[in-house]
Design an enzyme around this catalytic site. Structure first.
Site, PDB file in Angstrom:
ATOM      1  N   GLU A 220       3.642 -11.418   3.972  1.00 55.75           N
ATOM      2  CA  GLU A 220       2.992 -10.802   5.017  1.00 55.75           C
ATOM      3  C   GLU A 220       1.801 -11.508   6.322  1.00 55.75           C
ATOM      4  OE1 GLU A 220       0.783  -7.156   4.638  1.00 55.75           O
ATOM      5  OE2 GLU A 220       2.856  -5.488   4.772  1.00 55.75           O
TER       6      GLU A 220
ATOM      7  N   TYR B 122     -11.643  -1.916  -2.202  1.00 55.50           N
ATOM      8  CA  TYR B 122     -11.860  -1.065  -2.150  1.00 55.50           C
ATOM      9  C   TYR B 122     -13.087   0.219  -1.436  1.00 55.50           C
ATOM     10  CZ  TYR B 122      -8.388  -2.456  -5.357  1.00 55.50           C
ATOM     11  OH  TYR B 122      -7.462  -2.632  -6.225  1.00 55.50           O
TER      12      TYR B 122
ATOM     13  N   ASN C 131      -0.674   4.860  -6.615  1.00 50.33           N
ATOM     14  CA  ASN C 131       0.303   5.944  -5.308  1.00 50.33           C
ATOM     15  C   ASN C 131       1.417   5.503  -5.956  1.00 50.33           C
ATOM     16  OD1 ASN C 131       2.075   5.400  -2.641  1.00 50.33           O
ATOM     17  ND2 ASN C 131       1.146   3.239  -2.539  1.00 50.33           N
TER      18      ASN C 131
ATOM     19  N   CYS D  71       0.017  -0.430  -0.499  1.00 46.66           N
ATOM     20  CA  CYS D  71      -1.817  -0.490  -1.183  1.00 46.66           C
ATOM     21  C   CYS D  71      -1.467  -2.137  -1.928  1.00 46.66           C
ATOM     22  CB  CYS D  71      -1.407   0.277  -2.442  1.00 46.66           C
ATOM     23  SG  CYS D  71       0.839   0.472  -3.517  1.00 46.66           S
ATOM     24  N   HIS D  72      -0.905  -2.752  -1.617  1.00 47.40           N
ATOM     25  CA  HIS D  72      -1.089  -4.211  -1.906  1.00 47.40           C
ATOM     26  C   HIS D  72      -1.863  -4.930  -1.167  1.00 47.40           C
ATOM     27  CE1 HIS D  72       2.872  -3.889   1.029  1.00 47.40           C
ATOM     28  NE2 HIS D  72       2.076  -4.985   1.613  1.00 47.40           N
TER      29      HIS D  72
END
Length: 154
Positions: free
Chosen positions: A146, A89, A110, A118-119
């Site tokens: 991912e 952040y 979002n 946003c993850h």
């Protein structure tokens, strides 16, 4: 407003379109189902993404989330975070302007999660939150999909 739902490993998801752009991705099955070309392409892209996110790169279709100018600025920066990468952040605040708290609020609002990733934003000392139906468990699942190595959670 056309909507189209899909089954995903996170449960049912619904895409919404307005004026030829994706405006939201919501958890749950939508009431109305309309197969527009854009919604079908977005659904097919998501199906492929859930199979192999690193093979696709960024979402290639137009997005137009509703939000304040500041939120849209934060969401634009989110879209530059590559698949399999994370940021904090604080780092996001340096790029988008504002404070980590204001960035966190924008990230939490979002309307197109996964597609606006946003993850991929973490707290300085941990995972941070996630507004998907499964909360932080969904965030962990997406990051692991991912290939992001995460510390063990208690």
């Amino acid at each position: 407003m056309p909507q189209l739902s899909l089954h995903s490993p996170l449960g049912p998801l619904t895409l919404s379109e307005e004026d030829g752009k994706i405006i939201s991705l919501d958890w749950g099955w939508g009431r109305d189902q309309t197969e527009t070309p854009l919604l079908c392409q977005a659904r097919d892209w998501l199906d492929q993404w859930f199979d192999n996110p690193s093979a696709l790169g960024a979402f290639p279709f137009p997005l137009e989330p509703y939000g304040t100018p500041y939120q849209k600025k934060v969401w634009a920066v989110l879209q530059t975070i590559p698949t399999g990468s994370t940021t904090t952040y604080g780092e996001l605040a340096q790029k988008a302007g504002g404070s980590p708290q204001s960035v966190g609020q924008a990230v939490g609002h979002n309307p197109i999660p996964i597609l606006i990733p946003c993850h991929r934003v973490l707290a300085r000392n941990g995972l941070g939150g996630y507004s998907g139906d499964g909360g932080v468990d969904d965030k962990v699942w997406l990051l692991e999909l991912e290939g992001v190595a995460l510390p063990q959670r208690a």
